[in-house]
Write a protein that holds these residues in place. Structure first.
Motif, PDB file in Angstrom:
ATOM      1  N   GLY A  24     -32.295  12.563  32.996  1.00 47.79           N
ATOM      2  CA  GLY A  24     -32.525  10.713  32.168  1.00 47.79           C
ATOM      3  C   GLY A  24     -32.074   9.636  33.048  1.00 47.79           C
ATOM      4  O   GLY A  24     -32.724   8.546  33.187  1.00 47.79           O
ATOM      5  N   LYS A  25     -30.843   9.330  33.958  1.00 47.96           N
ATOM      6  CA  LYS A  25     -30.571   8.480  35.085  1.00 47.96           C
ATOM      7  C   LYS A  25     -32.023   7.843  35.185  1.00 47.96           C
ATOM      8  O   LYS A  25     -31.238   7.176  36.641  1.00 47.96           O
ATOM      9  N   ALA A  27     -34.285   6.021  36.429  1.00 45.27           N
ATOM     10  CA  ALA A  27     -34.907   5.747  35.920  1.00 45.27           C
ATOM     11  C   ALA A  27     -36.546   5.005  36.298  1.00 45.27           C
ATOM     12  O   ALA A  27     -37.953   4.743  35.788  1.00 45.27           O
ATOM     13  N   LEU A  29     -38.373   7.545  36.917  1.00 46.84           N
ATOM     14  CA  LEU A  29     -39.521   8.777  36.573  1.00 46.84           C
ATOM     15  C   LEU A  29     -39.583   8.618  35.288  1.00 46.84           C
ATOM     16  O   LEU A  29     -39.849   9.014  34.063  1.00 46.84           O
ATOM     17  N   THR A  30     -39.094   7.047  33.944  1.00 50.80           N
ATOM     18  CA  THR A  30     -38.919   7.097  32.570  1.00 50.80           C
ATOM     19  C   THR A  30     -40.735   7.118  32.192  1.00 50.80           C
ATOM     20  O   THR A  30     -39.989   7.662  30.989  1.00 50.80           O
ATOM     21  N   SER A  31     -41.244   6.474  33.171  1.00 46.16           N
ATOM     22  CA  SER A  31     -42.773   6.691  32.310  1.00 46.16           C
ATOM     23  C   SER A  31     -43.315   7.723  32.672  1.00 46.16           C
ATOM     24  O   SER A  31     -44.331   7.970  31.886  1.00 46.16           O
ATOM     25  N   ASP A  33     -44.260  12.072  31.508  1.00 44.77           N
ATOM     26  CA  ASP A  33     -43.986  13.048  30.682  1.00 44.77           C
ATOM     27  C   ASP A  33     -43.033  13.914  30.132  1.00 44.77           C
ATOM     28  O   ASP A  33     -44.147  14.230  32.115  1.00 44.77           O
ATOM     29  N   ASN A  34     -41.787  14.490  30.753  1.00 44.81           N
ATOM     30  CA  ASN A  34     -41.951  15.551  31.000  1.00 44.81           C
ATOM     31  C   ASN A  34     -41.351  15.677  32.520  1.00 44.81           C
ATOM     32  O   ASN A  34     -41.926  16.715  32.897  1.00 44.81           O
ATOM     33  N   ASP A  39     -41.393  16.884  40.182  1.00 47.90           N
ATOM     34  CA  ASP A  39     -42.426  14.753  40.507  1.00 47.90           C
ATOM     35  C   ASP A  39     -40.658  13.998  40.856  1.00 47.90           C
ATOM     36  O   ASP A  39     -40.781  13.687  41.819  1.00 47.90           O
ATOM     37  N   TRP A  43     -41.225  11.672  44.223  1.00 50.08           N
ATOM     38  CA  TRP A  43     -40.461  10.432  43.820  1.00 50.08           C
ATOM     39  C   TRP A  43     -39.627  10.582  45.303  1.00 50.08           C
ATOM     40  O   TRP A  43     -39.207   9.556  45.085  1.00 50.08           O
ATOM     41  N   GLN A  65     -30.737   5.508  42.458  1.00 46.52           N
ATOM     42  CA  GLN A  65     -31.916   5.987  42.789  1.00 46.52           C
ATOM     43  C   GLN A  65     -32.162   7.505  43.431  1.00 46.52           C
ATOM     44  O   GLN A  65     -32.542   8.083  42.649  1.00 46.52           O
TER      45      GLN A  65
END
Length: 172
Positions: A24-25, A27, A29-31, A33-34, A39, A43, A65
């Motif tokens: 969750g930290k 940032a 990948l916050t957009s 879903d799951n 991912d 990234w 990041q």
């Protein structure tokens, strides 16, 4: 533990103390879903493969990041590592098989990448010191030597990874 993450363009080395940061930290990948490990790998591959990305030496937020993503992916090694252990993470471009481009493109598009990437974690190496470039170089060389059979076998899977292809050519 010392983590060195090697992409197509960037190589970054940092010291990880304690457990990996929660996903969750991350940032970036916050957009999504799951977001899963795939991912995060894609990234991170994009981040280390983008000539237009901020320099890790100059942009502390971008570096953080990248380090969060790498520490999440190195979590299995972190669980059994000592402070002076070294792990090398290779984030390599994957060749898309003919006829399945749409599926791979959809995976890459989730994180805005133009390729998909695979992660190869080299075996832990003992006795590295982040302040000693010579010990880091020796640990990296030892880690890569252990992976040569795996890399040779997977050469075609990573045909789009120019760095890997050059490395394997030097061995011949």
């Amino acid at each position: 533990m010392i983590i060195r993450v090697m992409g197509e363009i960037e190589i970054h080395c940092f010291e990880q103390k304690g457990e990996a940061a929660p996903a969750g930290k991350l940032a970036a990948l916050t957009s999504i879903d799951n977001p899963g490990d795939g991912d995060i790998i894609n990234w991170l591959g994009k981040a280390l493969d983008d000539a237009g990305a901020p320099s890790l030496d100059e942009d502390a937020g971008w570096r953080e990041q990248v380090e969060i993503a790498a520490s999440i992916l190195a979590a299995p090694a972190l669980a059994k590592a000592d402070a002076d252990d070294f792990v090398l993470l290779l984030v390599l471009r994957e060749k898309w098989p003919v006829g399945s481009k749409a599926r791979f493109k959809a995976i890459a598009d989730r994180v805005g990448a133009s390729h998909t990437y695979r992660l190869l974690a080299c075996p832990l190496q003992k006795g590295a010191d982040i302040r000693d470039e010579d010990s880091l170089s020796k640990a990296e060389a030892a880690a890569l030597r252990t992976m040569v059979p795996v890399l040779k076998k997977a050469r075609k899977q990573f045909a789009n990874s120019s760095g890997l292809q050059q490395f394997l050519q030097q061995l011949n």
